[in-house]
Motif scaffolding. Structure first.
Motif, mmCIF file in Angstrom:
data_model
loop_
_atom_site.group_PDB
_atom_site.id
_atom_site.type_symbol
_atom_site.label_atom_id
_atom_site.label_comp_id
_atom_site.label_asym_id
_atom_site.label_seq_id
_atom_site.Cartn_x
_atom_site.Cartn_y
_atom_site.Cartn_z
ATOM 1 N N GLU A 237 0.822 -1.214 0.000
ATOM 2 C CA GLU A 237 0.000 0.000 0.000
ATOM 3 C C GLU A 237 0.857 1.265 0.000
ATOM 4 O O GLU A 237 0.464 2.293 -0.556
ATOM 5 C CB GLU A 237 -0.927 -0.002 1.225
ATOM 6 N N ALA A 238 2.039 1.196 0.599
ATOM 7 C CA ALA A 238 2.925 2.359 0.634
ATOM 8 C C ALA A 238 3.439 2.721 -0.751
ATOM 9 O O ALA A 238 3.828 3.863 -0.996
ATOM 10 C CB ALA A 238 4.092 2.100 1.579
ATOM 11 N N GLY A 239 3.469 1.733 -1.650
ATOM 12 C CA GLY A 239 3.827 2.015 -3.030
ATOM 13 C C GLY A 239 5.296 1.960 -3.357
ATOM 14 O O GLY A 239 5.692 2.245 -4.487
ATOM 15 N N PHE A 240 6.141 1.571 -2.382
ATOM 16 C CA PHE A 240 7.577 1.512 -2.641
ATOM 17 C C PHE A 240 8.103 0.081 -2.703
ATOM 18 O O PHE A 240 9.293 -0.150 -2.700
ATOM 19 C CB PHE A 240 8.337 2.291 -1.563
ATOM 20 N N GLY A 241 7.214 -0.887 -2.724
ATOM 21 C CA GLY A 241 7.649 -2.273 -2.830
ATOM 22 C C GLY A 241 7.996 -2.898 -1.491
ATOM 23 O O GLY A 241 7.919 -2.270 -0.440
ATOM 24 N N PHE A 242 8.410 -4.166 -1.544
ATOM 25 C CA PHE A 242 8.710 -4.924 -0.333
ATOM 26 C C PHE A 242 10.079 -4.572 0.226
ATOM 27 O O PHE A 242 11.031 -4.321 -0.512
ATOM 28 C CB PHE A 242 8.686 -6.423 -0.630
ATOM 29 N N LEU A 243 10.194 -4.591 1.546
ATOM 30 C CA LEU A 243 11.483 -4.467 2.220
ATOM 31 C C LEU A 243 11.512 -5.398 3.429
ATOM 32 O O LEU A 243 12.087 -6.475 3.378
ATOM 33 C CB LEU A 243 11.748 -3.015 2.635
ATOM 34 N N ARG A 244 10.834 -5.015 4.502
ATOM 35 C CA ARG A 244 10.813 -5.866 5.697
ATOM 36 C C ARG A 244 10.073 -7.176 5.453
ATOM 37 O O ARG A 244 10.337 -8.169 6.144
ATOM 38 C CB ARG A 244 10.172 -5.110 6.859
ATOM 39 N N ALA A 245 9.181 -7.194 4.494
ATOM 40 C CA ALA A 245 8.403 -8.404 4.212
ATOM 41 C C ALA A 245 9.230 -9.491 3.541
ATOM 42 O O ALA A 245 8.777 -10.635 3.440
ATOM 43 C CB ALA A 245 7.200 -8.062 3.327
ATOM 44 N N LYS A 246 10.424 -9.151 3.076
ATOM 45 C CA LYS A 246 11.225 -10.115 2.324
ATOM 46 C C LYS A 246 12.615 -10.287 2.932
ATOM 47 O O LYS A 246 13.556 -9.577 2.595
ATOM 48 C CB LYS A 246 11.343 -9.668 0.862
ATOM 49 N N PRO A 247 12.775 -11.236 3.866
ATOM 50 C CA PRO A 247 14.106 -11.557 4.394
ATOM 51 C C PRO A 247 14.975 -12.204 3.302
ATOM 52 O O PRO A 247 14.563 -12.304 2.143
ATOM 53 C CB PRO A 247 13.793 -12.557 5.514
ATOM 54 N N SER A 248 16.147 -12.660 3.680
ATOM 55 C CA SER A 248 17.060 -13.266 2.714
ATOM 56 C C SER A 248 16.438 -14.500 2.056
ATOM 57 O O SER A 248 15.815 -15.326 2.715
ATOM 58 C CB SER A 248 18.378 -13.652 3.397
ATOM 59 N N THR A 249 16.643 -14.609 0.750
ATOM 60 C CA THR A 249 16.079 -15.693 -0.043
ATOM 61 C C THR A 249 16.991 -16.911 -0.010
ATOM 62 O O THR A 249 18.217 -16.803 0.036
ATOM 63 C CB THR A 249 15.892 -15.227 -1.502
ATOM 64 N N ILE A 250 16.384 -18.100 -0.067
ATOM 65 C CA ILE A 250 17.109 -19.369 -0.028
ATOM 66 C C ILE A 250 17.069 -20.013 -1.411
ATOM 67 O O ILE A 250 16.017 -20.020 -2.064
ATOM 68 C CB ILE A 250 16.484 -20.303 1.022
ATOM 69 N N PHE A 251 18.205 -20.573 -1.858
ATOM 70 C CA PHE A 251 18.299 -21.120 -3.206
ATOM 71 C C PHE A 251 18.669 -22.599 -3.212
ATOM 72 O O PHE A 251 19.215 -23.124 -2.243
ATOM 73 C CB PHE A 251 19.324 -20.325 -4.017
ATOM 74 N N SER A 252 18.348 -23.249 -4.318
ATOM 75 C CA SER A 252 18.670 -24.663 -4.492
ATOM 76 C C SER A 252 20.186 -24.870 -4.473
ATOM 77 O O SER A 252 20.957 -23.953 -4.773
ATOM 78 C CB SER A 252 18.081 -25.190 -5.798
ATOM 79 N N PRO A 253 20.643 -26.093 -4.147
ATOM 80 C CA PRO A 253 22.091 -26.346 -4.067
ATOM 81 C C PRO A 253 22.813 -26.100 -5.381
ATOM 82 O O PRO A 253 23.937 -25.616 -5.392
ATOM 83 C CB PRO A 253 22.164 -27.826 -3.679
ATOM 84 N N VAL A 254 22.162 -26.443 -6.505
ATOM 85 C CA VAL A 254 22.804 -26.272 -7.804
ATOM 86 C C VAL A 254 21.893 -25.478 -8.735
ATOM 87 O O VAL A 254 20.672 -25.482 -8.601
ATOM 88 C CB VAL A 254 23.163 -27.630 -8.461
ATOM 89 N N PHE A 255 22.523 -24.765 -9.653
ATOM 90 C CA PHE A 255 21.858 -24.172 -10.806
ATOM 91 C C PHE A 255 22.298 -24.984 -12.022
ATOM 92 O O PHE A 255 23.436 -25.460 -12.075
ATOM 93 C CB PHE A 255 22.248 -22.711 -10.989
ATOM 94 N N VAL A 256 21.427 -25.117 -13.016
ATOM 95 C CA VAL A 256 21.735 -25.981 -14.150
ATOM 96 C C VAL A 256 21.595 -25.224 -15.466
ATOM 97 O O VAL A 256 20.822 -24.272 -15.577
ATOM 98 C CB VAL A 256 20.840 -27.234 -14.167
ATOM 99 N N THR A 257 22.349 -25.667 -16.467
ATOM 100 C CA THR A 257 22.220 -25.108 -17.807
ATOM 101 C C THR A 257 20.976 -25.679 -18.481
ATOM 102 O O THR A 257 20.461 -26.730 -18.094
ATOM 103 C CB THR A 257 23.470 -25.415 -18.638
#
Length: 323
Positions: free
Chosen positions: A181-201
């Motif tokens: 609603e504030a219009g500036f996007g997420f900040l506190r709502a989004k902690p650090s993101t977790i990723f899969s062990p590998v990325f693939v081609t």
């Protein structure tokens, strides 16, 4: 090929090539970090692929057992982390459940810029401040691009995708609505993101990659309880479209990560990749939410398998703990 980053005391880790069955690995010769490999992709990709083939054939030197707990996120920090909401079903369901404004547009993707300075490994844990913040997960597909020029078309944007993986876009729902609603996007709502062990081609995905989308079910469990297996191909915007949207007015640096947003399936029996959707369905069916958000000590597990039921990206499996 499958790529990961070994913990070595440096922020970006040490680039390793992982076998297709996720059991063996070798340190990459052509590049020392995944970020440098993406930045120099045209110069190092063939050499990396050749070394990956030697690993598969049993001819590689310096092979060791692969354990995801020895790795960090494939990109522990990235030039940019952009996350979309590319599944119309998700937006419609959440808006309907609580009679909120539906921000979905059939012509313009929803996207926000998240924090990219502290990207977390697959086994976690995810340290969060308080259960009162309504802790949640979002199972997503992500892509990594090389340098993308400004104003690129969706069709040409697809050629800039070098790697594909998974993410848990950790979310604190108590902050989300107010920040929107504030219009500036997420900040506190989004902690650090977790990723899969590998990325693939892309060649590792075979027929699972078509039309700029990953085709397959992304399966989520919480404390070994099945939550859902929605299919990722129900994206209403392809990754080509998402990249072009992000590059409308600026180029994207090599190593930029783009997320699909919560994988969401219009079929009723496939479950969900986020508790917010589970609770939305309960709200519509029963007039109340019956499933709580995450509690400290809960374990979230996210995986995607191929036609032979082999994990493609390795398993995201982490606990939520008090930080």
């Amino acid at each position: 090929m499958k790529l990961a980053s070994l913990i070595n005391g440096e922020k970006d880790g040490r680039l390793i090539i992982v076998s297709r069955d996720l059991t063996r690995a070798v340190k990459a010769d052509a590049a020392t970090t995944l970020l440098s490999a993406i930045e120099l992709w045209d110069k190092v990709a063939d050499a990396l692929a050749a070394q990956a083939q030697k690993l598969e054939n049993g001819n590689a030197e310096g092979v060791f057992a692969f354990d995801k707990k020895d790795t960090q996120a494939p990109l522990a920090r990235a030039p940019q982390w952009l996350d979309a909401s590319a599944f119309k079903t998700h937006s419609e369901l959440v808006a309907k459940a609580w009679n909120n404004k539906n921000r979905w547009s059939d012509t313009t993707p929803l996207m926000y810029q998240g924090a990219s300075d502290d990207l977390l490994p697959s086994y976690g844990p995810s340290y969060l401040p308080s259960e009162a913040h309504d802790m949640d997960f979002e199972g997503e597909v992500v892509v990594v691009v090389d340098t993308v020029p400004m104003g690129i078309s969706p069709e040409h944007a697809l050629s800039h995708i070098k790697l594909v993986g998974m993410a848990n876009d950790v979310s604190l729902r108590a902050f989300g609505a107010a920040e929107q609603e504030a219009g500036f996007g997420f900040l506190r709502a989004k902690p650090s993101t977790i990723f899969s062990p590998v990325f693939v081609t892309l060649d590792e995905l075979n027929d699972n990659w078509r039309d700029g989308k990953l085709h397959g079910a992304l399966t989520v469990h919480v404390n070994n309880r099945w939550v859902g297996s929605p299919r990722a191909e129900y994206m209403n915007f392809s990754f080509g479209r998402l990249i072009a949207h992000a590059a409308t007015s600026r180029k994207l640096a090599a190593g930029t990560i783009l997320g699909s947003g919560t994988v969401s399936d219009p079929l009723d029996d496939t479950g969900s990749a986020t508790l917010l959707e589970v609770r939305a369905v309960e709200q519509l069916q029963h007039g109340e939410c019956r499933t709580p958000f995450l509690k400290f000590g809960d374990t979230v597990k996210i995986d995607m398998t191929d036609q032979n039921r082999h994990s493609i990206f390795g398993v995201i499996e982490h606990q939520v703990l008090k930080g």
